[in-house]
Design a protein around this motif. Structure first.
Motif, PDB file in Angstrom:
ATOM      1  N   ILE A  76       0.737  -1.200  -0.115  1.00 36.90           N
ATOM      2  CA  ILE A  76      -0.099   0.133  -0.096  1.00 36.90           C
ATOM      3  C   ILE A  76       0.831   1.212   0.045  1.00 36.90           C
ATOM      4  N   ARG A  77       1.948   1.415   0.920  1.00 39.29           N
ATOM      5  CA  ARG A  77       2.842   2.389   0.844  1.00 39.29           C
ATOM      6  C   ARG A  77       3.467   2.686  -0.387  1.00 39.29           C
ATOM      7  N   ASP A  78       3.737   1.531  -1.082  1.00 39.45           N
ATOM      8  CA  ASP A  78       4.665   1.668  -2.373  1.00 39.45           C
ATOM      9  C   ASP A  78       3.644   2.060  -3.550  1.00 39.45           C
ATOM     10  N   ARG A  79       2.408   1.722  -3.629  1.00 40.06           N
ATOM     11  CA  ARG A  79       1.474   2.162  -4.283  1.00 40.06           C
ATOM     12  C   ARG A  79       1.062   3.471  -4.171  1.00 40.06           C
ATOM     13  N   ALA A  80       0.884   4.027  -2.898  1.00 37.30           N
ATOM     14  CA  ALA A  80       0.726   5.250  -2.411  1.00 37.30           C
ATOM     15  C   ALA A  80       1.837   6.247  -2.955  1.00 37.30           C
ATOM     16  N   ALA A  81       2.947   5.759  -2.770  1.00 40.23           N
ATOM     17  CA  ALA A  81       4.249   6.607  -3.014  1.00 40.23           C
ATOM     18  C   ALA A  81       3.985   6.752  -4.575  1.00 40.23           C
ATOM     19  N   THR A  82       3.896   5.705  -5.473  1.00 35.08           N
ATOM     20  CA  THR A  82       3.656   5.855  -6.878  1.00 35.08           C
ATOM     21  C   THR A  82       2.767   6.765  -7.399  1.00 35.08           C
ATOM     22  N   GLN A  83       1.614   6.307  -6.840  1.00 39.25           N
ATOM     23  CA  GLN A  83       0.432   7.396  -7.018  1.00 39.25           C
ATOM     24  C   GLN A  83       0.415   8.661  -6.814  1.00 39.25           C
ATOM     25  N   ALA A  84       1.127   8.989  -5.626  1.00 36.96           N
ATOM     26  CA  ALA A  84       1.581  10.387  -5.403  1.00 36.96           C
ATOM     27  C   ALA A  84       2.508  11.030  -6.404  1.00 36.96           C
ATOM     28  N   GLN A  85       3.621  10.256  -6.740  1.00 38.53           N
ATOM     29  CA  GLN A  85       4.513  10.630  -7.736  1.00 38.53           C
ATOM     30  C   GLN A  85       3.800  11.001  -9.064  1.00 38.53           C
ATOM     31  N   LEU A  86       2.776  10.283  -9.563  1.00 33.65           N
ATOM     32  CA  LEU A  86       2.281  10.176 -10.588  1.00 33.65           C
ATOM     33  C   LEU A  86       1.168  11.552 -10.573  1.00 33.65           C
ATOM     34  N   GLU A  87       0.540  11.612  -9.527  1.00 35.07           N
ATOM     35  CA  GLU A  87      -0.039  12.904  -9.388  1.00 35.07           C
ATOM     36  C   GLU A  87       0.574  14.135  -9.166  1.00 35.07           C
ATOM     37  N   ARG A  88       1.715  14.066  -8.477  1.00 34.95           N
ATOM     38  CA  ARG A  88       2.833  15.286  -8.389  1.00 34.95           C
ATOM     39  C   ARG A  88       3.300  15.524  -9.948  1.00 34.95           C
ATOM     40  N   GLU A  89       3.615  14.757 -10.798  1.00 35.22           N
ATOM     41  CA  GLU A  89       4.030  15.097 -12.062  1.00 35.22           C
ATOM     42  C   GLU A  89       2.903  15.497 -12.765  1.00 35.22           C
ATOM     43  N   ALA A  90       1.731  15.048 -13.032  1.00 36.68           N
ATOM     44  CA  ALA A  90       0.442  15.625 -13.552  1.00 36.68           C
ATOM     45  C   ALA A  90       0.142  17.138 -13.068  1.00 36.68           C
ATOM     46  N   ALA A  91       0.189  17.248 -11.762  1.00 38.48           N
ATOM     47  CA  ALA A  91      -0.021  18.454 -11.323  1.00 38.48           C
ATOM     48  C   ALA A  91       1.177  19.505 -11.792  1.00 38.48           C
ATOM     49  N   LEU A  92       2.457  19.033 -11.928  1.00 39.82           N
ATOM     50  CA  LEU A  92       3.230  19.911 -12.201  1.00 39.82           C
ATOM     51  C   LEU A  92       3.053  20.093 -13.644  1.00 39.82           C
ATOM     52  N   ASN A  93       2.617  19.033 -14.550  1.00 41.09           N
ATOM     53  CA  ASN A  93       2.649  19.307 -16.131  1.00 41.09           C
ATOM     54  C   ASN A  93       1.546  20.187 -16.345  1.00 41.09           C
ATOM     55  N   ASP A  94       0.490  20.072 -15.586  1.00 35.97           N
ATOM     56  CA  ASP A  94      -0.746  21.002 -15.714  1.00 35.97           C
ATOM     57  C   ASP A  94      -0.382  22.340 -15.322  1.00 35.97           C
ATOM     58  N   ALA A  95       0.266  22.547 -14.240  1.00 40.83           N
ATOM     59  CA  ALA A  95       0.884  24.038 -13.954  1.00 40.83           C
ATOM     60  C   ALA A  95       1.745  24.515 -15.019  1.00 40.83           C
ATOM     61  N   ARG A  96       2.837  23.663 -15.467  1.00 40.05           N
ATOM     62  CA  ARG A  96       3.601  24.177 -16.338  1.00 40.05           C
ATOM     63  C   ARG A  96       2.870  24.572 -17.748  1.00 40.05           C
ATOM     64  N   GLU A  97       1.961  23.541 -18.262  1.00 39.66           N
ATOM     65  CA  GLU A  97       1.269  24.170 -19.347  1.00 39.66           C
ATOM     66  C   GLU A  97       0.360  25.331 -19.286  1.00 39.66           C
ATOM     67  N   SER A  98      -0.175  25.305 -18.027  1.00 40.28           N
ATOM     68  CA  SER A  98      -1.103  26.590 -17.704  1.00 40.28           C
ATOM     69  C   SER A  98      -0.357  27.894 -17.642  1.00 40.28           C
ATOM     70  N   GLY A  99       0.994  27.759 -17.154  1.00 40.00           N
ATOM     71  CA  GLY A  99       2.032  28.726 -17.001  1.00 40.00           C
ATOM     72  C   GLY A  99       2.175  29.125 -18.378  1.00 40.00           C
ATOM     73  N   GLU A 100       2.584  28.068 -19.111  1.00 36.36           N
ATOM     74  CA  GLU A 100       3.115  28.594 -20.608  1.00 36.36           C
ATOM     75  C   GLU A 100       1.865  29.162 -21.304  1.00 36.36           C
ATOM     76  N   ARG A 101       0.556  28.696 -21.180  1.00 38.03           N
ATOM     77  CA  ARG A 101      -0.462  29.337 -21.958  1.00 38.03           C
ATOM     78  C   ARG A 101      -0.697  30.761 -21.309  1.00 38.03           C
ATOM     79  N   ALA A 102      -0.444  31.130 -19.995  1.00 39.60           N
ATOM     80  CA  ALA A 102      -0.483  32.298 -19.684  1.00 39.60           C
ATOM     81  C   ALA A 102       0.453  33.356 -20.016  1.00 39.60           C
ATOM     82  N   VAL A 103       1.744  32.648 -20.337  1.00 45.58           N
ATOM     83  CA  VAL A 103       2.768  33.526 -20.845  1.00 45.58           C
ATOM     84  C   VAL A 103       2.523  33.730 -22.214  1.00 45.58           C
TER      85      VAL A 103
END
Length: 163
Positions: A76-103
């Motif tokens: 469960i800890r491994d799956r949670a860490a993997t899921q958290a990493q995926l969600e973090r990367e997705a959030a960073l990608n969304d933020a990056r894309e949003s920032g690029e669109r805003a720029v």
């Protein structure tokens, strides 16, 4: 007969009788009580051994359950860490894309604002130049100069139509 001998035989007989009574009491009351106590003690020991064996079996089962729970917890800890990493990367990608669109949007907005500012500055400059030209033209050109310009202009128009 001899009294001493009778006394000795009496003591021997009473000792034998005492021993016989003691053996009879031993056999009738004490030995069954001892045997009963021994059987009860043996039964308690057998019960304790049975409880010990059951506890050992339960301990083995519980240790297996604990090991399984630890394995499940690690999974469960491994799956949670993997899921958290995926969600973090997705959030960073969304933020990056949003920032690029805003720029990009801000760049386009800046270009529109610059173009609007250029247009407004050009219109203001033309307006100022026209006002200045009107002011200076009315002060420099009198009726005679105006008639001269008008006749020159009409002559040029006439030569263009003929030519």
């Amino acid at each position: 007969m001899d009294y001493e001998r009778i006394a000795l035989l009496s003591q021997v007989a009473s000792s034998i009788a005492f021993l016989a009574v003691m053996v009879w009491i031993w056999m009738k009351f004490i030995q069954p009580a001892v045997l009963s106590a021994q059987q009860a003690a043996n039964a308690r020991m057998a019960e304790a051994e049975r409880h010990r064996d059951e506890a050992k079996a339960a301990l083995g089962s519980l240790q297996a359950s604990v090991a399984e729970a630890e394995h499940d917890g690690q999974a469960i800890r491994d799956r949670a860490a993997t899921q958290a990493q995926l969600e973090r990367e997705a959030a960073l990608n969304d933020a990056r894309e949003s920032g690029e669109r805003a720029v990009q949007n801000a760049g386009r907005e800046l270009e529109r604002a610059r173009e609007a500012a250029r247009t407004a500055y050009r219109d203001q400059l033309l307006e100022s130049a026209l006002n200045l030209a009107r002011t200076k033209a009315s002060s420099r050109v009198d009726d005679a100069a105006n008639a001269k310009f008008l006749s020159g202009f009409l002559n040029k128009l006439g030569t263009r139509e003929n030519g």
